[in-house]
Design a protein around this motif. Structure first.
Motif, PDB file in Angstrom:
ATOM      1  N   ALA A   1       0.830  -1.210   0.000  1.00  0.00           N
ATOM      2  CA  ALA A   1       0.000   0.000   0.000  1.00  0.00           C
ATOM      3  C   ALA A   1       0.864   1.259   0.000  1.00  0.00           C
ATOM      4  O   ALA A   1       0.379   2.339  -0.334  1.00  0.00           O
ATOM      5  N   HIS A   2       2.122   1.123   0.360  1.00  0.00           N
ATOM      6  CA  HIS A   2       3.031   2.275   0.325  1.00  0.00           C
ATOM      7  C   HIS A   2       3.608   2.478  -1.079  1.00  0.00           C
ATOM      8  O   HIS A   2       3.721   3.610  -1.550  1.00  0.00           O
ATOM      9  N   SER A   3       3.980   1.383  -1.744  1.00  0.00           N
ATOM     10  CA  SER A   3       4.618   1.520  -3.047  1.00  0.00           C
ATOM     11  C   SER A   3       3.620   1.739  -4.176  1.00  0.00           C
ATOM     12  O   SER A   3       3.967   2.292  -5.219  1.00  0.00           O
TER      13      SER A   3
ATOM     14  N   GLU B   1       0.030   3.569  -4.787  1.00  0.00           N
ATOM     15  CA  GLU B   1      -0.994   4.440  -4.213  1.00  0.00           C
ATOM     16  C   GLU B   1      -2.116   4.684  -5.223  1.00  0.00           C
ATOM     17  O   GLU B   1      -1.890   4.695  -6.436  1.00  0.00           O
TER      18      GLU B   1
ATOM     19  N   VAL C   1      -5.076   7.469  -6.207  1.00  0.00           N
ATOM     20  CA  VAL C   1      -5.427   8.880  -6.019  1.00  0.00           C
ATOM     21  C   VAL C   1      -6.701   9.162  -6.795  1.00  0.00           C
ATOM     22  O   VAL C   1      -6.804   8.839  -7.981  1.00  0.00           O
TER      23      VAL C   1
ATOM     24  N   ARG D   1      -5.351  11.372  -1.986  1.00  0.00           N
ATOM     25  CA  ARG D   1      -4.916   9.979  -1.867  1.00  0.00           C
ATOM     26  C   ARG D   1      -5.993   9.175  -1.166  1.00  0.00           C
ATOM     27  O   ARG D   1      -6.516   9.576  -0.128  1.00  0.00           O
TER      28      ARG D   1
ATOM     29  N   ASP E   1      -7.433   6.279   1.137  1.00  0.00           N
ATOM     30  CA  ASP E   1      -6.965   5.529   2.298  1.00  0.00           C
ATOM     31  C   ASP E   1      -6.579   4.119   1.849  1.00  0.00           C
ATOM     32  O   ASP E   1      -7.384   3.412   1.236  1.00  0.00           O
ATOM     33  N   PRO E   2      -5.328   3.680   2.111  1.00  0.00           N
ATOM     34  CA  PRO E   2      -4.884   2.361   1.657  1.00  0.00           C
ATOM     35  C   PRO E   2      -5.799   1.218   2.077  1.00  0.00           C
ATOM     36  O   PRO E   2      -5.904   0.205   1.377  1.00  0.00           O
TER      37      PRO E   2
ATOM     38  N   SER F   1      -6.824  -2.171  -0.179  1.00  0.00           N
ATOM     39  CA  SER F   1      -5.828  -3.174   0.192  1.00  0.00           C
ATOM     40  C   SER F   1      -6.411  -4.203   1.137  1.00  0.00           C
ATOM     41  O   SER F   1      -7.476  -3.991   1.746  1.00  0.00           O
TER      42      SER F   1
ATOM     43  N   ASN G   1       5.468   3.995  -6.781  1.00  0.00           N
ATOM     44  CA  ASN G   1       6.665   4.641  -6.245  1.00  0.00           C
ATOM     45  C   ASN G   1       7.916   3.779  -6.431  1.00  0.00           C
ATOM     46  O   ASN G   1       7.845   2.551  -6.464  1.00  0.00           O
TER      47      ASN G   1
ATOM     48  N   ASN H   1       8.997   8.050  -9.549  1.00  0.00           N
ATOM     49  CA  ASN H   1       7.616   7.626  -9.298  1.00  0.00           C
ATOM     50  C   ASN H   1       6.832   7.679 -10.597  1.00  0.00           C
ATOM     51  O   ASN H   1       6.882   8.678 -11.315  1.00  0.00           O
TER      52      ASN H   1
END
Length: 403
Positions: free
Chosen positions: A64-66, A68, A70, A75, A77-78, A82, A114, A141
Protein backbone atom coordinates in the motif's frame (compact mmCIF):
# COMPACT_ATOMS: atom_id res chain seq x y z
CA UNK A 1 25.75 -3.33 -34.67
CA UNK A 2 22.57 -4.97 -33.37
CA UNK A 3 19.69 -2.47 -33.56
CA UNK A 4 16.99 -4.80 -32.23
CA UNK A 5 17.59 -3.80 -28.61
CA UNK A 6 17.12 -0.09 -27.75
CA UNK A 7 20.05 1.81 -26.25
CA UNK A 8 19.36 2.50 -22.59
CA UNK A 9 22.76 3.96 -21.74
CA UNK A 10 21.43 7.43 -21.04
CA UNK A 11 23.53 10.47 -20.24
CA UNK A 12 22.57 13.92 -19.04
CA UNK A 13 23.32 15.09 -22.59
CA UNK A 14 20.87 12.63 -24.17
CA UNK A 15 18.15 13.32 -21.59
CA UNK A 16 18.28 17.10 -22.12
CA UNK A 17 18.80 17.01 -25.91
CA UNK A 18 18.42 19.10 -27.99
CA UNK A 19 19.11 21.54 -25.13
CA UNK A 20 22.82 21.54 -24.29
CA UNK A 21 24.02 20.71 -20.79
CA UNK A 22 25.87 24.03 -20.51
CA UNK A 23 22.72 25.94 -21.48
CA UNK A 24 20.68 23.96 -18.96
CA UNK A 25 23.03 24.77 -16.09
CA UNK A 26 23.38 28.39 -17.15
CA UNK A 27 19.71 29.27 -17.69
CA UNK A 28 17.47 26.69 -15.99
CA UNK A 29 18.93 24.43 -13.30
CA UNK A 30 17.60 25.66 -9.97
CA UNK A 31 16.24 28.78 -11.69
CA UNK A 32 13.19 28.14 -13.91
CA UNK A 33 11.19 25.43 -15.62
CA UNK A 34 11.63 24.27 -19.19
CA UNK A 35 9.63 22.00 -21.50
CA UNK A 36 11.90 20.06 -23.89
CA UNK A 37 10.02 18.43 -26.75
CA UNK A 38 11.35 15.09 -28.00
CA UNK A 39 10.63 12.28 -30.42
CA UNK A 40 8.52 9.29 -29.24
CA UNK A 41 11.59 7.03 -29.25
CA UNK A 42 13.77 9.34 -27.14
CA UNK A 43 13.35 7.29 -23.94
CA UNK A 44 13.50 3.65 -25.06
CA UNK A 45 12.98 0.69 -22.76
CA UNK A 46 11.70 2.88 -19.91
CA UNK A 47 7.99 2.01 -19.62
CA UNK A 48 4.91 1.43 -21.77
CA UNK A 49 1.44 0.05 -21.06
CA UNK A 50 2.47 -3.58 -21.52
CA UNK A 51 5.54 -3.36 -19.28
CA UNK A 52 3.60 -1.44 -16.63
CA UNK A 53 0.82 -4.06 -16.73
CA UNK A 54 3.39 -6.82 -16.27
CA UNK A 55 4.87 -5.03 -13.28
CA UNK A 56 1.46 -4.44 -11.72
CA UNK A 57 0.73 -8.15 -11.94
CA UNK A 58 3.91 -8.98 -10.02
CA UNK A 59 1.75 -8.61 -6.92
CA UNK A 60 4.46 -9.67 -4.48
CA UNK A 61 6.52 -6.51 -5.10
CA UNK A 62 3.71 -4.05 -4.27
CA UNK A 63 2.45 -2.73 -0.96
CA UNK A 64 0.00 0.00 0.00
CA UNK A 65 3.03 2.27 0.33
CA UNK A 66 4.62 1.52 -3.05
CA UNK A 67 1.33 1.54 -5.02
CA UNK A 68 -0.99 4.44 -4.21
CA UNK A 69 -4.47 5.22 -5.51
CA UNK A 70 -5.43 8.88 -6.02
CA UNK A 71 -8.98 10.05 -6.78
CA UNK A 72 -10.21 13.61 -7.24
CA UNK A 73 -7.05 15.29 -5.91
CA UNK A 74 -6.78 13.15 -2.78
CA UNK A 75 -4.92 9.98 -1.87
CA UNK A 76 -7.30 7.13 -1.13
CA UNK A 77 -6.97 5.53 2.30
CA UNK A 78 -4.88 2.36 1.66
CA UNK A 79 -7.37 0.30 3.68
CA UNK A 80 -9.99 1.03 1.02
CA UNK A 81 -8.08 -0.78 -1.75
CA UNK A 82 -5.83 -3.17 0.19
CA UNK A 83 -6.04 -6.34 2.23
CA UNK A 84 -3.82 -7.61 5.02
CA UNK A 85 -1.57 -10.36 3.68
CA UNK A 86 1.85 -11.82 4.57
CA UNK A 87 4.87 -10.54 2.70
CA UNK A 88 7.88 -12.67 1.76
CA UNK A 89 9.16 -12.40 5.33
CA UNK A 90 5.88 -13.71 6.71
CA UNK A 91 4.87 -10.37 8.19
CA UNK A 92 1.32 -9.12 7.63
CA UNK A 93 1.24 -5.91 5.57
CA UNK A 94 -1.36 -4.03 3.58
CA UNK A 95 -1.17 -5.20 -0.04
CA UNK A 96 -3.25 -3.84 -2.93
CA UNK A 97 -6.22 -6.03 -3.81
CA UNK A 98 -6.59 -6.25 -7.63
CA UNK A 99 -10.40 -6.18 -7.58
CA UNK A 100 -10.53 -3.16 -5.26
CA UNK A 101 -7.91 -1.31 -7.28
CA UNK A 102 -9.90 -1.99 -10.48
CA UNK A 103 -13.03 -0.56 -8.83
CA UNK A 104 -11.21 2.72 -8.22
CA UNK A 105 -9.75 2.73 -11.74
CA UNK A 106 -13.27 2.46 -13.17
CA UNK A 107 -14.12 5.61 -11.21
CA UNK A 108 -11.26 7.43 -12.93
CA UNK A 109 -8.66 7.09 -10.20
CA UNK A 110 -4.94 7.44 -10.92
CA UNK A 111 -2.18 5.08 -9.84
CA UNK A 112 1.13 6.18 -8.38
CA UNK A 113 3.82 3.49 -8.48
CA UNK A 114 6.66 4.64 -6.25
CA UNK A 115 10.35 3.79 -6.60
CA UNK A 116 10.20 2.36 -10.12
CA UNK A 117 13.67 3.65 -11.01
CA UNK A 118 15.20 0.18 -10.72
CA UNK A 119 12.37 -1.85 -12.28
CA UNK A 120 13.33 -1.40 -15.94
CA UNK A 121 16.66 -0.89 -17.66
CA UNK A 122 15.54 2.42 -19.14
CA UNK A 123 14.25 3.86 -15.86
CA UNK A 124 17.48 2.84 -14.10
CA UNK A 125 19.50 4.36 -16.94
CA UNK A 126 17.78 7.73 -16.62
CA UNK A 127 18.10 7.74 -12.82
CA UNK A 128 21.79 6.82 -12.95
CA UNK A 129 22.49 9.48 -15.59
CA UNK A 130 20.77 12.20 -13.55
CA UNK A 131 22.69 11.20 -10.43
CA UNK A 132 25.99 11.21 -12.29
CA UNK A 133 25.37 14.46 -14.15
CA UNK A 134 23.90 16.44 -11.24
CA UNK A 135 25.51 14.88 -8.13
CA UNK A 136 22.07 14.19 -6.65
CA UNK A 137 19.97 11.36 -5.30
CA UNK A 138 17.28 10.38 -7.78
CA UNK A 139 14.09 8.39 -7.27
CA UNK A 140 11.38 7.76 -9.87
CA UNK A 141 7.62 7.63 -9.30
CA UNK A 142 5.32 6.52 -12.11
CA UNK A 143 1.95 8.24 -12.62
CA UNK A 144 -0.80 6.49 -14.56
CA UNK A 145 -3.85 8.69 -15.23
CA UNK A 146 -6.88 8.51 -17.48
CA UNK A 147 -10.41 9.81 -18.09
CA UNK A 148 -9.24 13.43 -17.92
CA UNK A 149 -9.12 13.37 -14.13
CA UNK A 150 -6.71 15.49 -12.11
CA UNK A 151 -4.86 13.37 -9.59
CA UNK A 152 -3.25 16.06 -7.44
CA UNK A 153 -4.20 19.63 -6.59
CA UNK A 154 -1.81 22.48 -7.32
CA UNK A 155 1.33 21.99 -5.27
CA UNK A 156 5.09 22.42 -5.11
CA UNK A 157 7.71 19.72 -4.55
CA UNK A 158 10.66 19.86 -2.18
CA UNK A 159 12.98 18.47 -4.86
CA UNK A 160 13.69 19.24 -8.50
CA UNK A 161 11.53 17.23 -10.91
CA UNK A 162 12.46 15.76 -14.28
CA UNK A 163 9.12 14.51 -15.69
CA UNK A 164 9.69 12.03 -18.53
CA UNK A 165 6.52 11.55 -20.58
CA UNK A 166 6.05 8.06 -22.04
CA UNK A 167 2.44 7.31 -23.06
CA UNK A 168 -0.57 9.44 -24.10
CA UNK A 169 -0.92 13.16 -23.52
CA UNK A 170 -1.14 15.21 -20.35
CA UNK A 171 -1.74 18.92 -19.84
CA UNK A 172 0.42 20.65 -17.24
CA UNK A 173 -0.14 24.08 -15.74
CA UNK A 174 2.86 25.88 -14.35
CA UNK A 175 2.12 28.78 -12.03
CA UNK A 176 4.15 31.95 -11.59
CA UNK A 177 4.95 31.62 -7.90
CA UNK A 178 7.73 29.52 -6.45
CA UNK A 179 8.70 28.72 -2.85
CA UNK A 180 12.43 29.44 -2.38
CA UNK A 181 14.48 26.26 -1.82
CA UNK A 182 11.94 24.16 0.16
CA UNK A 183 13.04 20.91 1.84
CA UNK A 184 11.28 17.95 3.43
CA UNK A 185 10.58 19.55 6.80
CA UNK A 186 7.48 20.40 8.79
CA UNK A 187 8.14 24.07 8.03
CA UNK A 188 7.15 23.39 4.40
CA UNK A 189 4.18 21.15 5.12
CA UNK A 190 1.27 23.39 4.13
CA UNK A 191 -2.40 22.80 3.40
CA UNK A 192 -3.94 22.43 -0.07
CA UNK A 193 -5.89 25.63 0.58
CA UNK A 194 -2.65 27.51 1.26
CA UNK A 195 -1.10 26.21 -1.95
CA UNK A 196 -4.16 27.11 -4.05
CA UNK A 197 -4.08 30.62 -2.61
CA UNK A 198 -0.34 31.19 -3.07
CA UNK A 199 0.34 29.54 -6.45
CA UNK A 200 -0.23 32.76 -8.40
CA UNK A 201 -1.54 33.09 -11.97
CA UNK A 202 -0.80 30.51 -14.67
CA UNK A 203 2.62 31.11 -16.23
CA UNK A 204 2.41 28.38 -18.89
CA UNK A 205 0.15 25.59 -20.13
CA UNK A 206 2.07 22.66 -21.58
CA UNK A 207 0.92 19.51 -23.36
CA UNK A 208 3.31 16.64 -22.70
CA UNK A 209 3.66 13.91 -25.33
CA UNK A 210 5.86 10.77 -25.55
CA UNK A 211 9.51 11.78 -25.66
CA UNK A 212 8.96 15.11 -23.88
CA UNK A 213 10.79 16.21 -20.76
CA UNK A 214 9.60 18.80 -18.25
CA UNK A 215 12.06 20.21 -15.73
CA UNK A 216 10.66 21.92 -12.62
CA UNK A 217 12.96 23.44 -10.01
CA UNK A 218 11.92 22.67 -6.44
CA UNK A 219 9.25 24.96 -5.08
CA UNK A 220 7.59 25.59 -8.47
CA UNK A 221 3.77 25.43 -8.21
CA UNK A 222 2.16 23.15 -10.80
CA UNK A 223 -0.63 20.65 -11.50
CA UNK A 224 -1.50 18.25 -14.33
CA UNK A 225 -4.54 16.74 -16.05
CA UNK A 226 -4.65 13.71 -18.36
CA UNK A 227 -5.89 14.72 -21.82
CA UNK A 228 -6.05 11.28 -23.42
CA UNK A 229 -7.37 7.84 -22.54
CA UNK A 230 -4.44 6.62 -20.51
CA UNK A 231 -1.17 8.43 -19.83
CA UNK A 232 2.09 7.39 -18.20
CA UNK A 233 4.92 9.59 -17.06
CA UNK A 234 7.72 9.05 -14.57
CA UNK A 235 8.71 11.95 -12.33
CA UNK A 236 12.37 11.61 -11.39
CA UNK A 237 13.13 13.58 -8.24
CA UNK A 238 16.56 15.17 -7.85
CA UNK A 239 17.71 15.93 -4.30
CA UNK A 240 21.09 17.59 -3.96
CA UNK A 241 23.53 18.12 -1.11
CA UNK A 242 22.52 21.15 0.99
CA UNK A 243 23.77 23.08 4.00
CA UNK A 244 21.99 20.76 6.45
CA UNK A 245 24.08 17.88 5.07
CA UNK A 246 27.17 19.96 5.79
CA UNK A 247 26.01 20.45 9.39
CA UNK A 248 25.34 16.73 9.76
CA UNK A 249 28.81 15.92 8.45
CA UNK A 250 30.34 18.48 10.82
CA UNK A 251 28.50 16.98 13.78
CA UNK A 252 30.38 13.72 13.11
CA UNK A 253 33.70 15.55 12.77
CA UNK A 254 33.53 17.74 15.87
CA UNK A 255 33.13 14.70 18.11
CA UNK A 256 36.89 14.33 17.86
CA UNK A 257 37.41 17.77 19.36
CA UNK A 258 37.47 17.92 23.17
CA UNK A 259 36.15 21.48 23.02
CA UNK A 260 32.84 20.14 21.71
CA UNK A 261 32.65 17.64 24.55
CA UNK A 262 32.97 20.24 27.32
CA UNK A 263 29.97 21.34 29.36
CA UNK A 264 28.54 24.79 28.67
CA UNK A 265 28.97 27.43 31.43
CA UNK A 266 26.27 27.42 34.09
CA UNK A 267 23.55 30.05 33.88
CA UNK A 268 24.95 31.60 37.05
CA UNK A 269 28.18 32.41 35.17
CA UNK A 270 26.27 34.93 33.07
CA UNK A 271 25.96 35.66 29.34
CA UNK A 272 29.54 36.85 29.02
CA UNK A 273 30.79 33.37 29.86
CA UNK A 274 28.22 31.88 27.48
CA UNK A 275 29.32 34.23 24.71
CA UNK A 276 32.99 33.32 25.16
CA UNK A 277 32.17 29.60 25.06
CA UNK A 278 30.15 29.99 21.86
CA UNK A 279 32.96 32.07 20.29
CA UNK A 280 35.44 29.32 21.20
CA UNK A 281 33.19 26.67 19.60
CA UNK A 282 32.67 28.84 16.52
CA UNK A 283 36.40 29.25 16.02
CA UNK A 284 36.91 25.50 16.41
CA UNK A 285 34.04 24.87 13.98
CA UNK A 286 35.65 27.10 11.33
CA UNK A 287 39.04 25.45 11.87
CA UNK A 288 37.64 21.95 11.37
CA UNK A 289 35.34 22.94 8.46
CA UNK A 290 38.25 24.36 6.44
CA UNK A 291 40.66 21.53 7.22
CA UNK A 292 41.86 19.26 4.41
CA UNK A 293 40.62 16.24 6.36
CA UNK A 294 37.04 17.54 6.37
CA UNK A 295 37.24 18.62 2.72
CA UNK A 296 38.39 15.12 1.76
CA UNK A 297 35.61 13.49 3.79
CA UNK A 298 32.93 15.79 2.41
CA UNK A 299 34.18 15.21 -1.13
CA UNK A 300 33.74 11.49 -0.51
CA UNK A 301 30.26 12.18 0.92
CA UNK A 302 29.28 13.98 -2.29
CA UNK A 303 30.78 11.19 -4.36
CA UNK A 304 28.69 8.61 -2.50
CA UNK A 305 25.52 10.76 -2.59
CA UNK A 306 23.40 8.53 -4.80
CA UNK A 307 21.26 5.42 -4.58
CA UNK A 308 22.62 2.00 -5.43
CA UNK A 309 20.52 0.23 -8.04
CA UNK A 310 21.55 -2.82 -9.98
CA UNK A 311 25.20 -3.79 -9.99
CA UNK A 312 24.75 -7.56 -10.16
CA UNK A 313 25.85 -9.05 -13.47
CA UNK A 314 25.17 -12.73 -14.05
CA UNK A 315 27.86 -14.08 -16.38
CA UNK A 316 26.53 -16.08 -19.32
CA UNK A 317 27.36 -19.77 -18.87
CA UNK A 318 29.58 -18.87 -15.94
CA UNK A 319 31.80 -16.57 -18.05
CA UNK A 320 32.77 -13.03 -17.03
CA UNK A 321 31.57 -10.65 -19.80
CA UNK A 322 34.36 -9.32 -22.01
CA UNK A 323 34.68 -5.58 -22.66
CA UNK A 324 36.68 -3.80 -25.35
CA UNK A 325 38.10 -0.30 -25.68
CA UNK A 326 36.32 1.72 -28.37
CA UNK A 327 38.54 4.82 -28.54
CA UNK A 328 42.26 5.45 -28.86
CA UNK A 329 42.45 9.23 -28.41
CA UNK A 330 41.47 9.42 -24.71
CA UNK A 331 43.97 9.87 -21.92
CA UNK A 332 43.98 10.59 -18.18
CA UNK A 333 45.91 13.65 -17.03
CA UNK A 334 45.93 16.28 -14.30
CA UNK A 335 42.90 18.58 -14.30
CA UNK A 336 42.40 21.41 -11.76
CA UNK A 337 42.85 19.80 -8.30
CA UNK A 338 42.36 16.24 -9.53
CA UNK A 339 42.36 14.28 -12.76
CA UNK A 340 40.39 14.53 -15.97
CA UNK A 341 39.70 12.44 -19.04
CA UNK A 342 40.96 14.30 -22.11
CA UNK A 343 39.64 13.74 -25.65
CA UNK A 344 40.95 16.42 -27.97
CA UNK A 345 39.87 19.77 -26.55
CA UNK A 346 37.25 18.23 -24.26
CA UNK A 347 37.90 17.21 -20.68
CA UNK A 348 35.64 15.36 -18.22
CA UNK A 349 36.54 15.38 -14.48
CA UNK A 350 37.21 11.92 -13.04
CA UNK A 351 35.82 11.18 -9.54
CA UNK A 352 38.63 11.34 -6.95
CA UNK A 353 40.41 8.02 -6.57
CA UNK A 354 39.24 6.51 -9.87
CA UNK A 355 41.86 7.96 -12.21
CA UNK A 356 43.93 4.76 -12.07
CA UNK A 357 41.03 2.37 -12.94
CA UNK A 358 40.01 4.64 -15.84
CA UNK A 359 43.59 4.78 -17.14
CA UNK A 360 43.82 1.00 -16.72
CA UNK A 361 40.69 0.42 -18.84
CA UNK A 362 41.98 2.72 -21.57
CA UNK A 363 45.32 0.89 -21.63
CA UNK A 364 43.70 -2.47 -22.40
CA UNK A 365 42.35 -3.70 -25.72
CA UNK A 366 39.92 -6.02 -23.90
CA UNK A 367 39.27 -6.85 -20.25
CA UNK A 368 36.73 -8.32 -17.85
CA UNK A 369 35.26 -6.90 -14.67
CA UNK A 370 36.98 -9.71 -12.80
CA UNK A 371 40.37 -8.66 -14.17
CA UNK A 372 39.71 -5.07 -13.15
CA UNK A 373 38.73 -6.22 -9.63
CA UNK A 374 42.00 -8.17 -9.37
CA UNK A 375 43.97 -5.12 -10.53
CA UNK A 376 42.30 -2.89 -7.93
CA UNK A 377 41.59 -5.03 -4.86
CA UNK A 378 41.03 -1.94 -2.71
CA UNK A 379 37.86 -1.05 -4.62
CA UNK A 380 34.54 -2.84 -4.14
CA UNK A 381 33.07 -4.75 -7.12
CA UNK A 382 30.03 -2.47 -6.89
CA UNK A 383 32.07 0.74 -7.21
CA UNK A 384 34.07 -0.67 -10.13
CA UNK A 385 30.89 -1.79 -11.86
CA UNK A 386 29.36 1.69 -11.42
CA UNK A 387 32.52 3.22 -12.90
CA UNK A 388 32.33 0.77 -15.80
CA UNK A 389 28.69 1.77 -16.42
CA UNK A 390 29.71 5.46 -16.54
CA UNK A 391 32.60 4.78 -18.92
CA UNK A 392 30.28 2.78 -21.18
CA UNK A 393 27.80 5.69 -21.21
CA UNK A 394 30.63 7.91 -22.41
CA UNK A 395 31.21 5.55 -25.33
CA UNK A 396 34.77 4.67 -24.28
CA UNK A 397 34.24 0.91 -23.79
CA UNK A 398 31.46 -1.59 -24.44
CA UNK A 399 30.76 -5.31 -24.55
CA UNK A 400 33.18 -6.96 -26.94
CA UNK A 401 31.63 -7.97 -30.24
CA UNK A 402 31.44 -11.66 -30.92
CA UNK A 403 33.83 -12.88 -33.57
Amino acid sequence: MNTDKPDTHFSLESILAPLSVSEFFRDYYGKKFIHIQGEPGKFPDVMDFDSFARLLNMTSIWSAHSLEVVLDRARVDPRAYSVSAPNRDGQDVLKPDPDKVMDFLRQGASLVANDVDALTAGAAGIANALEQGLNVKTQGNLYYSWKQRQAFASHFDTHDVFAVHLVGEKNWRIYENRVPSPIRHDAFSVSAEFQEKNRGPVAAEITMRPGDLLYLPRGQYHDALASSEGTIHIAFSATGVIGLDFLAAMSDMVVGSEKYRLNFPRLEDGQDALKKHIEMLSAEFAKIATSQDFLDRFTQFQRDFHYKRGGIQIPAVGKDPLYERLVHDAQVARFQNGFGLYRGNNVTPIPPGFEKPVAWMLSRRTFTLGEMAEAFPGETPHSLNELLVQVRRMGLVDHAKKA
